[in-house]
Motif scaffolding. Sequence first.
Motif, PDB file in Angstrom:
ATOM      1  N   LEU A 139       0.837  -1.211   0.000  1.00  0.00           N
ATOM      2  CA  LEU A 139       0.000   0.000   0.000  1.00  0.00           C
ATOM      3  C   LEU A 139       0.863   1.250   0.000  1.00  0.00           C
ATOM      4  N   VAL A 140       1.916   1.260   0.823  1.00  0.00           N
ATOM      5  CA  VAL A 140       2.814   2.418   0.858  1.00  0.00           C
ATOM      6  C   VAL A 140       3.461   2.600  -0.507  1.00  0.00           C
ATOM      7  N   ARG A 141       3.909   1.491  -1.106  1.00  0.00           N
ATOM      8  CA  ARG A 141       4.519   1.580  -2.443  1.00  0.00           C
ATOM      9  C   ARG A 141       3.543   2.134  -3.468  1.00  0.00           C
ATOM     10  N   SER A 142       2.274   1.780  -3.357  1.00  0.00           N
ATOM     11  CA  SER A 142       1.299   2.206  -4.359  1.00  0.00           C
ATOM     12  C   SER A 142       1.108   3.722  -4.370  1.00  0.00           C
ATOM     13  N   TYR A 143       1.443   4.387  -3.272  1.00  0.00           N
ATOM     14  CA  TYR A 143       1.311   5.843  -3.229  1.00  0.00           C
ATOM     15  C   TYR A 143       2.410   6.540  -4.032  1.00  0.00           C
ATOM     16  N   THR A 144       3.488   5.826  -4.327  1.00  0.00           N
ATOM     17  CA  THR A 144       4.609   6.456  -5.028  1.00  0.00           C
ATOM     18  C   THR A 144       4.837   5.875  -6.420  1.00  0.00           C
ATOM     19  N   THR A 145       3.921   5.012  -6.875  1.00  0.00           N
ATOM     20  CA  THR A 145       4.101   4.400  -8.192  1.00  0.00           C
ATOM     21  C   THR A 145       2.870   4.642  -9.050  1.00  0.00           C
ATOM     22  N   SER A 146       2.993   4.202 -10.313  1.00  0.00           N
ATOM     23  CA  SER A 146       1.854   4.335 -11.222  1.00  0.00           C
ATOM     24  C   SER A 146       0.745   3.355 -10.863  1.00  0.00           C
ATOM     25  N   ALA A 147       1.016   2.392  -9.969  1.00  0.00           N
ATOM     26  CA  ALA A 147      -0.009   1.431  -9.543  1.00  0.00           C
ATOM     27  C   ALA A 147      -1.073   2.106  -8.687  1.00  0.00           C
ATOM     28  N   GLN A 148      -0.825   3.343  -8.296  1.00  0.00           N
ATOM     29  CA  GLN A 148      -1.756   4.064  -7.425  1.00  0.00           C
ATOM     30  C   GLN A 148      -3.170   4.068  -7.988  1.00  0.00           C
ATOM     31  N   SER A 149      -3.305   4.165  -9.285  1.00  0.00           N
ATOM     32  CA  SER A 149      -4.643   4.242  -9.872  1.00  0.00           C
ATOM     33  C   SER A 149      -5.348   2.890  -9.868  1.00  0.00           C
ATOM     34  N   VAL A 150      -4.605   1.785  -9.809  1.00  0.00           N
ATOM     35  CA  VAL A 150      -5.185   0.448  -9.856  1.00  0.00           C
ATOM     36  C   VAL A 150      -5.538  -0.072  -8.460  1.00  0.00           C
ATOM     37  N   VAL A 151      -4.765   0.283  -7.470  1.00  0.00           N
ATOM     38  CA  VAL A 151      -4.916  -0.288  -6.127  1.00  0.00           C
ATOM     39  C   VAL A 151      -6.301  -0.044  -5.523  1.00  0.00           C
ATOM     40  N   PRO A 152      -6.860   1.174  -5.557  1.00  0.00           N
ATOM     41  CA  PRO A 152      -8.186   1.353  -4.947  1.00  0.00           C
ATOM     42  C   PRO A 152      -9.261   0.472  -5.580  1.00  0.00           C
ATOM     43  N   GLN A 153      -9.250   0.360  -6.908  1.00  0.00           N
ATOM     44  CA  GLN A 153     -10.245  -0.488  -7.566  1.00  0.00           C
ATOM     45  C   GLN A 153     -10.035  -1.950  -7.198  1.00  0.00           C
ATOM     46  N   PHE A 154      -8.766  -2.377  -7.125  1.00  0.00           N
ATOM     47  CA  PHE A 154      -8.469  -3.765  -6.765  1.00  0.00           C
ATOM     48  C   PHE A 154      -8.952  -4.066  -5.346  1.00  0.00           C
ATOM     49  N   LEU A 155      -8.660  -3.171  -4.417  1.00  0.00           N
ATOM     50  CA  LEU A 155      -9.082  -3.389  -3.033  1.00  0.00           C
ATOM     51  C   LEU A 155     -10.608  -3.408  -2.919  1.00  0.00           C
ATOM     52  N   ALA A 156     -11.273  -2.480  -3.601  1.00  0.00           N
ATOM     53  CA  ALA A 156     -12.737  -2.440  -3.554  1.00  0.00           C
ATOM     54  C   ALA A 156     -13.316  -3.732  -4.122  1.00  0.00           C
ATOM     55  N   ALA A 157     -12.777  -4.210  -5.244  1.00  0.00           N
ATOM     56  CA  ALA A 157     -13.268  -5.451  -5.849  1.00  0.00           C
ATOM     57  C   ALA A 157     -13.001  -6.645  -4.936  1.00  0.00           C
ATOM     58  N   SER A 158     -11.854  -6.670  -4.285  1.00  0.00           N
ATOM     59  CA  SER A 158     -11.510  -7.781  -3.385  1.00  0.00           C
ATOM     60  C   SER A 158     -12.474  -7.845  -2.205  1.00  0.00           C
ATOM     61  N   PHE A 159     -12.769  -6.708  -1.596  1.00  0.00           N
ATOM     62  CA  PHE A 159     -13.688  -6.695  -0.461  1.00  0.00           C
ATOM     63  C   PHE A 159     -15.113  -7.036  -0.904  1.00  0.00           C
ATOM     64  N   GLU A 160     -15.497  -6.601  -2.100  1.00  0.00           N
ATOM     65  CA  GLU A 160     -16.828  -6.949  -2.607  1.00  0.00           C
ATOM     66  C   GLU A 160     -16.930  -8.454  -2.822  1.00  0.00           C
ATOM     67  N   MET A 161     -15.871  -9.069  -3.362  1.00  0.00           N
ATOM     68  CA  MET A 161     -15.873 -10.527  -3.543  1.00  0.00           C
ATOM     69  C   MET A 161     -15.964 -11.231  -2.191  1.00  0.00           C
ATOM     70  N   LEU A 162     -15.275 -10.710  -1.187  1.00  0.00           N
ATOM     71  CA  LEU A 162     -15.328 -11.291   0.146  1.00  0.00           C
ATOM     72  C   LEU A 162     -16.742 -11.213   0.717  1.00  0.00           C
ATOM     73  N   ARG A 163     -17.394 -10.065   0.564  1.00  0.00           N
ATOM     74  CA  ARG A 163     -18.770  -9.910   1.042  1.00  0.00           C
ATOM     75  C   ARG A 163     -19.719 -10.858   0.318  1.00  0.00           C
ATOM     76  N   GLU A 164     -19.574 -10.951  -1.004  1.00  0.00           N
ATOM     77  CA  GLU A 164     -20.436 -11.852  -1.778  1.00  0.00           C
ATOM     78  C   GLU A 164     -20.209 -13.306  -1.382  1.00  0.00           C
ATOM     79  N   GLY A 165     -18.940 -13.680  -1.204  1.00  0.00           N
ATOM     80  CA  GLY A 165     -18.621 -15.051  -0.798  1.00  0.00           C
ATOM     81  C   GLY A 165     -19.217 -15.386   0.553  1.00  0.00           C
TER      82      GLY A 165
END
Length: 193
Positions: free
Chosen positions: A81-107
Amino acid sequence: MAAHAAPLLIKRYASRRLYNTETSDYVTLEDIATFIRAGREVKIIDLKSGDDLTRQYLLQIIAEHESRGESVLPLDVLTDLVRSYTTSAQSVVPQFLAASFEMLREGQSKMMENMASMPNPMASMPGFDALQRQQQLFLKAMMGGWRGGSGPQPEDEGTAPPSAQAPAASDGPRDMEEIRRQLAELQKRVSKL
């Protein structure tokens, strides 16, 4: 969990005190965490500037839990997470985390549905209904903090004797005490068979 259309509005005064606009009283970070665990959406704004401070306070709640040893996030995840604030992955991480938690809730929701609808050869055993209710209560207690994670309710809760009825999901530690008591009672019944 009661469904509320609008988020619970908390105002932060210049003194940094947090004011619950629904109950007209001051609240703590732990109170806010309790509201969220109960399924409420919360919005925290600065009274003077109108700035939305929700993210800042949610991060503070997480940091306090982590500092007390209630670790949920592994060290490598925090590092990423700390790395994602300083890299181009910053734009992908929030969507990935949101999708992961949604999958957990659905499961979790599907697991609760499957557990409620699964035929069991032990269903004819005396006390099986109480055992099944206890399993559902245990899962609700373990997963109840996840928004949308209450799952289906046991169909025959209203017909159970008062000693076997499920306590409210928001009772926290009292839920676990009730589950333990009822499980011990059920174990005594099974051992007599």
